[in-house]
Design a protein around this motif. Structure first.
Motif, PDB file in Angstrom:
ATOM      1  N   GLY A  17      10.898-115.288  36.717  1.00  0.00           N
ATOM      2  CA  GLY A  17      11.615-114.636  35.626  1.00  0.00           C
ATOM      3  C   GLY A  17      12.233-115.576  34.607  1.00  0.00           C
ATOM      4  N   LYS A  18      11.880-116.852  34.636  1.00  0.00           N
ATOM      5  CA  LYS A  18      12.438-117.820  33.679  1.00  0.00           C
ATOM      6  C   LYS A  18      12.124-117.412  32.243  1.00  0.00           C
ATOM      7  N   ASP A  19      10.871-117.068  31.970  1.00  0.00           N
ATOM      8  CA  ASP A  19      10.488-116.699  30.609  1.00  0.00           C
ATOM      9  C   ASP A  19      11.184-115.425  30.154  1.00  0.00           C
ATOM     10  N   SER A  20      11.341-114.458  31.050  1.00  0.00           N
ATOM     11  CA  SER A  20      12.045-113.216  30.702  1.00  0.00           C
ATOM     12  C   SER A  20      13.497-113.494  30.350  1.00  0.00           C
ATOM     13  N   LEU A  21      14.137-114.362  31.109  1.00  0.00           N
ATOM     14  CA  LEU A  21      15.520-114.735  30.820  1.00  0.00           C
ATOM     15  C   LEU A  21      15.619-115.450  29.483  1.00  0.00           C
ATOM     16  N   MET A  22      14.679-116.364  29.210  1.00  0.00           N
ATOM     17  CA  MET A  22      14.677-117.067  27.924  1.00  0.00           C
ATOM     18  C   MET A  22      14.487-116.102  26.764  1.00  0.00           C
ATOM     19  N   GLU A  23      13.640-115.106  26.924  1.00  0.00           N
ATOM     20  CA  GLU A  23      13.441-114.113  25.864  1.00  0.00           C
ATOM     21  C   GLU A  23      14.742-113.372  25.571  1.00  0.00           C
ATOM     22  N   LYS A  24      15.493-113.018  26.610  1.00  0.00           N
ATOM     23  CA  LYS A  24      16.782-112.339  26.420  1.00  0.00           C
ATOM     24  C   LYS A  24      17.767-113.237  25.675  1.00  0.00           C
ATOM     25  N   ILE A  25      17.770-114.508  26.006  1.00  0.00           N
ATOM     26  CA  ILE A  25      18.654-115.464  25.327  1.00  0.00           C
ATOM     27  C   ILE A  25      18.262-115.578  23.858  1.00  0.00           C
ATOM     28  N   LYS A  26      16.963-115.663  23.575  1.00  0.00           N
ATOM     29  CA  LYS A  26      16.497-115.747  22.191  1.00  0.00           C
ATOM     30  C   LYS A  26      16.827-114.473  21.411  1.00  0.00           C
ATOM     31  N   GLU A  27      16.648-113.307  22.056  1.00  0.00           N
ATOM     32  CA  GLU A  27      16.948-112.032  21.408  1.00  0.00           C
ATOM     33  C   GLU A  27      18.422-111.916  21.045  1.00  0.00           C
ATOM     34  N   ALA A  28      19.287-112.522  21.843  1.00  0.00           N
ATOM     35  CA  ALA A  28      20.727-112.460  21.573  1.00  0.00           C
ATOM     36  C   ALA A  28      21.096-113.256  20.323  1.00  0.00           C
ATOM     37  N   ASN A  29      20.200-114.175  19.891  1.00  0.00           N
ATOM     38  CA  ASN A  29      20.379-114.952  18.669  1.00  0.00           C
ATOM     39  C   ASN A  29      21.762-115.600  18.601  1.00  0.00           C
ATOM     40  N   LEU A  30      22.128-116.265  19.678  1.00  0.00           N
ATOM     41  CA  LEU A  30      23.434-116.915  19.745  1.00  0.00           C
ATOM     42  C   LEU A  30      23.451-118.131  18.828  1.00  0.00           C
ATOM     43  N   LYS A  31      24.445-118.220  17.980  1.00  0.00           N
ATOM     44  CA  LYS A  31      24.517-119.282  16.977  1.00  0.00           C
ATOM     45  C   LYS A  31      24.752-120.664  17.592  1.00  0.00           C
ATOM     46  N   ASN A  32      25.387-120.727  18.747  1.00  0.00           N
ATOM     47  CA  ASN A  32      25.722-122.015  19.348  1.00  0.00           C
ATOM     48  C   ASN A  32      24.747-122.434  20.452  1.00  0.00           C
ATOM     49  N   VAL A  33      23.587-121.798  20.504  1.00  0.00           N
ATOM     50  CA  VAL A  33      22.595-122.122  21.534  1.00  0.00           C
ATOM     51  C   VAL A  33      21.348-122.689  20.870  1.00  0.00           C
ATOM     52  N   ASN A  34      20.965-123.870  21.288  1.00  0.00           N
ATOM     53  CA  ASN A  34      19.733-124.499  20.829  1.00  0.00           C
ATOM     54  C   ASN A  34      18.773-124.564  22.006  1.00  0.00           C
ATOM     55  N   ILE A  35      17.549-124.180  21.780  1.00  0.00           N
ATOM     56  CA  ILE A  35      16.533-124.176  22.819  1.00  0.00           C
ATOM     57  C   ILE A  35      15.780-125.508  22.781  1.00  0.00           C
ATOM     58  N   ILE A  36      15.677-126.174  23.920  1.00  0.00           N
ATOM     59  CA  ILE A  36      14.892-127.398  24.028  1.00  0.00           C
ATOM     60  C   ILE A  36      13.458-127.001  24.385  1.00  0.00           C
ATOM     61  N   VAL A  37      12.524-127.444  23.591  1.00  0.00           N
ATOM     62  CA  VAL A  37      11.115-127.129  23.814  1.00  0.00           C
ATOM     63  C   VAL A  37      10.474-128.302  24.543  1.00  0.00           C
ATOM     64  N   GLY A  38       9.899-128.023  25.691  1.00  0.00           N
ATOM     65  CA  GLY A  38       9.249-129.053  26.487  1.00  0.00           C
ATOM     66  C   GLY A  38       7.908-129.481  25.909  1.00  0.00           C
ATOM     67  N   THR A  39       7.355-130.511  26.490  1.00  0.00           N
ATOM     68  CA  THR A  39       6.068-131.067  26.070  1.00  0.00           C
ATOM     69  C   THR A  39       5.115-131.007  27.257  1.00  0.00           C
ATOM     70  N   THR A  40       3.854-130.696  27.002  1.00  0.00           N
ATOM     71  CA  THR A  40       2.874-130.635  28.080  1.00  0.00           C
ATOM     72  C   THR A  40       1.502-131.086  27.610  1.00  0.00           C
ATOM     73  N   THR A  41       0.718-131.553  28.567  1.00  0.00           N
ATOM     74  CA  THR A  41      -0.663-131.942  28.282  1.00  0.00           C
ATOM     75  C   THR A  41      -1.634-130.796  28.546  1.00  0.00           C
ATOM     76  N   ARG A  42      -1.146-129.697  29.088  1.00  0.00           N
ATOM     77  CA  ARG A  42      -2.066-128.587  29.357  1.00  0.00           C
ATOM     78  C   ARG A  42      -2.349-127.819  28.067  1.00  0.00           C
ATOM     79  N   PRO A  43      -3.486-127.138  28.016  1.00  0.00           N
ATOM     80  CA  PRO A  43      -3.792-126.345  26.819  1.00  0.00           C
ATOM     81  C   PRO A  43      -2.906-125.093  26.771  1.00  0.00           C
ATOM     82  N   PRO A  44      -2.671-124.570  25.580  1.00  0.00           N
ATOM     83  CA  PRO A  44      -1.863-123.352  25.480  1.00  0.00           C
ATOM     84  C   PRO A  44      -2.553-122.164  26.153  1.00  0.00           C
ATOM     85  N   ARG A  45      -1.730-121.343  26.772  1.00  0.00           N
ATOM     86  CA  ARG A  45      -2.236-120.080  27.307  1.00  0.00           C
ATOM     87  C   ARG A  45      -2.297-119.070  26.166  1.00  0.00           C
TER      88      ARG A  45
END
Length: 84
Positions: A17-45
């Motif tokens: 449920g990590k992605d579901s939780l992240m979606e809820k955090i993004k939907e809340a559009n909190l002004k003081n929250v910055n999302i760190i985007v990871g890096t990967t060598t795998r192709p996008p799904r």
């Protein structure tokens, strides 16, 4: 006065449920929250967007980021590499 920064890491097994939780955090559009985007060598799904879900890079680029200390944490899974 230095600004204090708090980091919240969402960690769990695949399908926990990590992605579901992240979606809820993004939907809340909190002004003081910055999302760190990871890096990967795998192709996008299907449906994943570069720079939003992950930074999708080649193995060579991943090594460059790692060697120049632009990646702090590294893990590997199914021969793909992930970094933060």
């Amino acid at each position: 006065m230095k600004k204090r920064v708090k980091i919240l890491a969402i960690i769990g097994k695949s399908g926990s449920g990590k992605d579901s939780l992240m979606e809820k955090i993004k939907e809340a559009n909190l002004k003081n929250v910055n999302i760190i985007v990871g890096t990967t060598t795998r192709p996008p799904r299907e449906g994943e967007v570069d720079g939003i879900d992950y930074h999708f890079v080649s193995y060579e680029k991943f090594l460059t980021l790692l060697n120049t200390l632009q990646i702090a944490d590294v893990s590997s899974f199914n021969n793909w590499h992930y970094g933060t």
